[in-house]
Motif scaffolding. Structure first.
Motif, PDB file in Angstrom:
ATOM      1  N   ILE A 192      -7.254   2.598   2.229  1.00  0.00           N
ATOM      2  CA  ILE A 192      -7.274   1.384   1.410  1.00  0.00           C
ATOM      3  C   ILE A 192      -8.596   1.151   0.679  1.00  0.00           C
ATOM      4  CG2 ILE A 192      -5.544   0.277   2.875  1.00  0.00           C
ATOM      5  CD1 ILE A 192      -7.801  -1.558   3.935  1.00  0.00           C
ATOM      6  N   ILE A 236      -7.296   6.030  -3.027  1.00  0.00           N
ATOM      7  CA  ILE A 236      -6.718   4.857  -2.375  1.00  0.00           C
ATOM      8  C   ILE A 236      -5.205   4.969  -2.475  1.00  0.00           C
ATOM      9  CG2 ILE A 236      -6.385   2.363  -2.643  1.00  0.00           C
ATOM     10  CD1 ILE A 236      -9.383   2.282  -3.445  1.00  0.00           C
ATOM     11  N   GLY A 237      -4.537   4.639  -1.377  1.00  0.00           N
ATOM     12  CA  GLY A 237      -3.083   4.765  -1.343  1.00  0.00           C
ATOM     13  C   GLY A 237      -2.619   6.034  -0.658  1.00  0.00           C
ATOM     14  N   ASN A 238      -3.541   6.999  -0.499  1.00  0.00           N
ATOM     15  CA  ASN A 238      -3.181   8.250   0.174  1.00  0.00           C
ATOM     16  C   ASN A 238      -2.682   7.942   1.574  1.00  0.00           C
ATOM     17  OD1 ASN A 238      -4.307  10.538   2.190  1.00  0.00           O
ATOM     18  ND2 ASN A 238      -3.580  11.439   0.278  1.00  0.00           N
ATOM     19  N   GLN A 239      -1.614   8.652   1.964  1.00  0.00           N
ATOM     20  CA  GLN A 239      -1.026   8.353   3.264  1.00  0.00           C
ATOM     21  C   GLN A 239      -0.679   9.624   4.028  1.00  0.00           C
ATOM     22  OE1 GLN A 239       3.552   7.274   2.263  1.00  0.00           O
ATOM     23  NE2 GLN A 239       2.074   5.929   1.281  1.00  0.00           N
ATOM     24  N   ILE A 283      -2.815   4.802   5.916  1.00  0.00           N
ATOM     25  CA  ILE A 283      -3.005   4.688   4.476  1.00  0.00           C
ATOM     26  C   ILE A 283      -4.471   4.366   4.182  1.00  0.00           C
ATOM     27  CG2 ILE A 283      -2.299   3.549   2.335  1.00  0.00           C
ATOM     28  CD1 ILE A 283       0.334   2.923   3.544  1.00  0.00           C
ATOM     29  N   LEU A 313       2.440   5.003   9.514  1.00  0.00           N
ATOM     30  CA  LEU A 313       1.634   5.787   8.578  1.00  0.00           C
ATOM     31  C   LEU A 313       0.178   5.337   8.605  1.00  0.00           C
ATOM     32  CD1 LEU A 313       3.883   5.644   5.381  1.00  0.00           C
ATOM     33  CD2 LEU A 313       3.597   7.614   6.887  1.00  0.00           C
ATOM     34  N   TYR A 321       0.824  -1.210   0.000  1.00  0.00           N
ATOM     35  CA  TYR A 321       0.000   0.000   0.000  1.00  0.00           C
ATOM     36  C   TYR A 321       0.860   1.264   0.000  1.00  0.00           C
ATOM     37  CZ  TYR A 321      -4.460  -2.391   0.990  1.00  0.00           C
ATOM     38  OH  TYR A 321      -5.577  -3.180   0.927  1.00  0.00           O
ATOM     39  N   ARG A 322       2.030   1.175   0.617  1.00  0.00           N
ATOM     40  CA  ARG A 322       2.907   2.352   0.703  1.00  0.00           C
ATOM     41  C   ARG A 322       3.372   2.827  -0.668  1.00  0.00           C
ATOM     42  NH1 ARG A 322       6.375   3.401   5.236  1.00  0.00           N
ATOM     43  NH2 ARG A 322       5.649   2.381   7.120  1.00  0.00           N
ATOM     44  N   PHE A 323       3.385   1.911  -1.621  1.00  0.00           N
ATOM     45  CA  PHE A 323       3.952   2.262  -2.918  1.00  0.00           C
ATOM     46  C   PHE A 323       2.937   2.929  -3.842  1.00  0.00           C
ATOM     47  CE2 PHE A 323       8.116   0.480  -2.493  1.00  0.00           C
ATOM     48  CZ  PHE A 323       7.990  -0.578  -1.617  1.00  0.00           C
ATOM     49  N   ILE A 324       1.635   2.852  -3.501  1.00  0.00           N
ATOM     50  CA  ILE A 324       0.609   3.328  -4.430  1.00  0.00           C
ATOM     51  C   ILE A 324       0.756   4.817  -4.726  1.00  0.00           C
ATOM     52  CG2 ILE A 324      -1.871   3.663  -4.741  1.00  0.00           C
ATOM     53  CD1 ILE A 324      -2.311   1.063  -3.164  1.00  0.00           C
ATOM     54  N   GLU A 325       0.944   5.597  -3.677  1.00  0.00           N
ATOM     55  CA  GLU A 325       1.050   7.044  -3.874  1.00  0.00           C
ATOM     56  C   GLU A 325       2.288   7.403  -4.706  1.00  0.00           C
ATOM     57  OE1 GLU A 325       1.074   9.655  -0.343  1.00  0.00           O
ATOM     58  OE2 GLU A 325      -0.965  10.206  -0.978  1.00  0.00           O
TER      59      GLU A 325
END
Lengths: 259, 259
Positions: free
Chosen positions: B119, B134-137, B117, B115, A75-79
DNA sequence: AACGGTGTTTCGACATGTGGAACACTTGGG
DNA sequence: CCCAAGTGTTCCACATGTCGAAACACCGTT
């Protein structure tokens, strides 16, 4: 390609990456001996690698079933994927233009190996709308956005693809006859865009135009997802084709300038 | 933790994973010697590992700048992440219920290391709407959805977090005073939900309730993103709080039953 | 109780990874 | 034009980490 498949000795990093790559695709969980059998690694090797991947959260293990799944660290890589991809950065304004002028959902797709993957989308403002989430994927033979990518690939890639790909139906409208697919691909190449109806999702039409880099290499397809009832309206379809191909051309030019 | 940071010798797979993890976060591209300096690896080691990662498309190299970026293969994992996560599978119906009854955008967030995130999300049907992809952190101290996760974590985790985390402002509304944050976290724990206004995005309010597993461990936060003009309407806010906390409770129970 | 699986651990044998140093190249300043 | 200060890349003697057959512990089914 794994050790088992091509008999080349893999380094331990390569083995770890092969294991990780098993956690994308249809099968979402694996056991140790399943992975070992699939990849040609011994259970001890798989176990050791999975323990490392687990400690870094690249995989997780269900405590009840003891099966391994993809880890949340992805999930960390999506942004970052989104921010570091110049296709999404440069393409956004063309997508906004297309959706404003057609009032349909617009997607940006790339070729990832032998898959088409959606990497950006802007939803239609209409009540009846079509669309798919970012990350959605399909084979390159199902749906206009995928076939568009395939049609504008170089001949070497296409020949290799036709040779090694088993055409399994996604819906009952998916083209699975190799000769028919080749004819369709040639037709798409000729007319400069792709149209499909219900090849991936029943009731859903798709229209797609290619985006090239400064060298003429296919980079992406810009696509509209159009409910069947609207794609059958000839005037609307003509308008959509014109707007989409025009935007894709401008997008291609913008990529060239950004080089 | 890297070799440099804790002086523990890393295996080559661990080194590869540490390198990959550098490609999430604010800095989107790296040079060989930059990575080597950051991680305490020699340039030859970084080079060799990056070549392997490149060959599997986990990283890519810009031919002009020669800098390394995250690779497109990560797009392949997005769909699997979604499908294999029971939180999104079980949570969807509660999210649909919340957004139908509040007409605001609803998100599902998890804690990923230090973090928050996002999902999953369902957008509001209103013309003026808020939301994030989605993916925003974000850090765990900025915004209701993040602070909610922090507030309901166990004391050990909270103490460690407060000790090691530097509170940098995300907006001018972000709480950066440690004592003030602790007071806020305690208040959230007491009232059972979190509210914030403009801590991550100016003009945007957020309301968040915790989701637990059968053991009482925090698993996720269910959140509403509400434009400032509507979060300031007391009746609307009361209604949202009631609907959200009720849905989060039912979600927690559903997780317990699914165990 | 026995069987047929699973995940996990062990350890002697052997293969692979390491990193300092050097190379080739680029960029920018004087 | 020269030089300095970087970069990415390659080399190879040496150090050490990885491998996998076998065994163990456990579970579910018959």
């Amino acid at each position: 390609m794994t050790q088992k498949q091509n008999q080349k000795k893999l380094t331990s990093i390569e083995k770890a990456l092969e294991i990780m790559l098993k956690f994308q695709g249809k099968k979402i969980s694996w056991g140790i001996r399943e992975l070992g059998g699939e990849l040609g690694f011994s259970p001890a090797t798989v176990q050791r690698i999975l323990q490392v991947l687990k400690s870094y959260e690249f995989v997780r293990q269900d405590p009840n079933t003891r099966q391994y799944f993809i880890g949340n660290v992805f999930y960390r890589f999506i942004e970052t994927l989104h921010h570091s991809n110049r296709l999404t950065a440069i393409g956004r304004k063309f997508m906004e233009e297309v959706t404003a002028n057609t009032r349909e959902t617009v997607h940006l797709n790339i070729m990832e190996g032998d898959l088409r993957i959606c990497i950006d989308s802007i939803e239609s403002s209409q009540v009846l709308k079509a669309g798919m989430p970012i990350g959605n994927q399909s084979p390159l033979y199902a749906g206009a956005s995928a076939k568009c990518l395939l049609a504008f690939s170089n001949d070497e890639y296409k020949n290799e693809y036709f040779k090694k790909t088993k055409l399994l139906p996604v819906t009952e409208n998916t083209i699975v006859d190799p000769a028919q697919l080749k004819t369709e691909i040639k037709k798409i190449k000729g007319q400069g865009y792709a149209i499909s109806l219900g090849e991936r999702t029943p009731g859903l039409g798709s229209l797609s135009a290619p985006v090239f880099d400064y060298k003429g290499m296919i980079q992406a397809s810009l696509s509209l997802a159009i409910p069947e009832i609207r794609i059958k309206q000839k005037d609307h379809l003509s308008t959509c084709i014109q707007i989409l191909t025009s935007a894709a051309n401008k997008f291609s030019k913008a990529l060239g300038l950004a080089h």
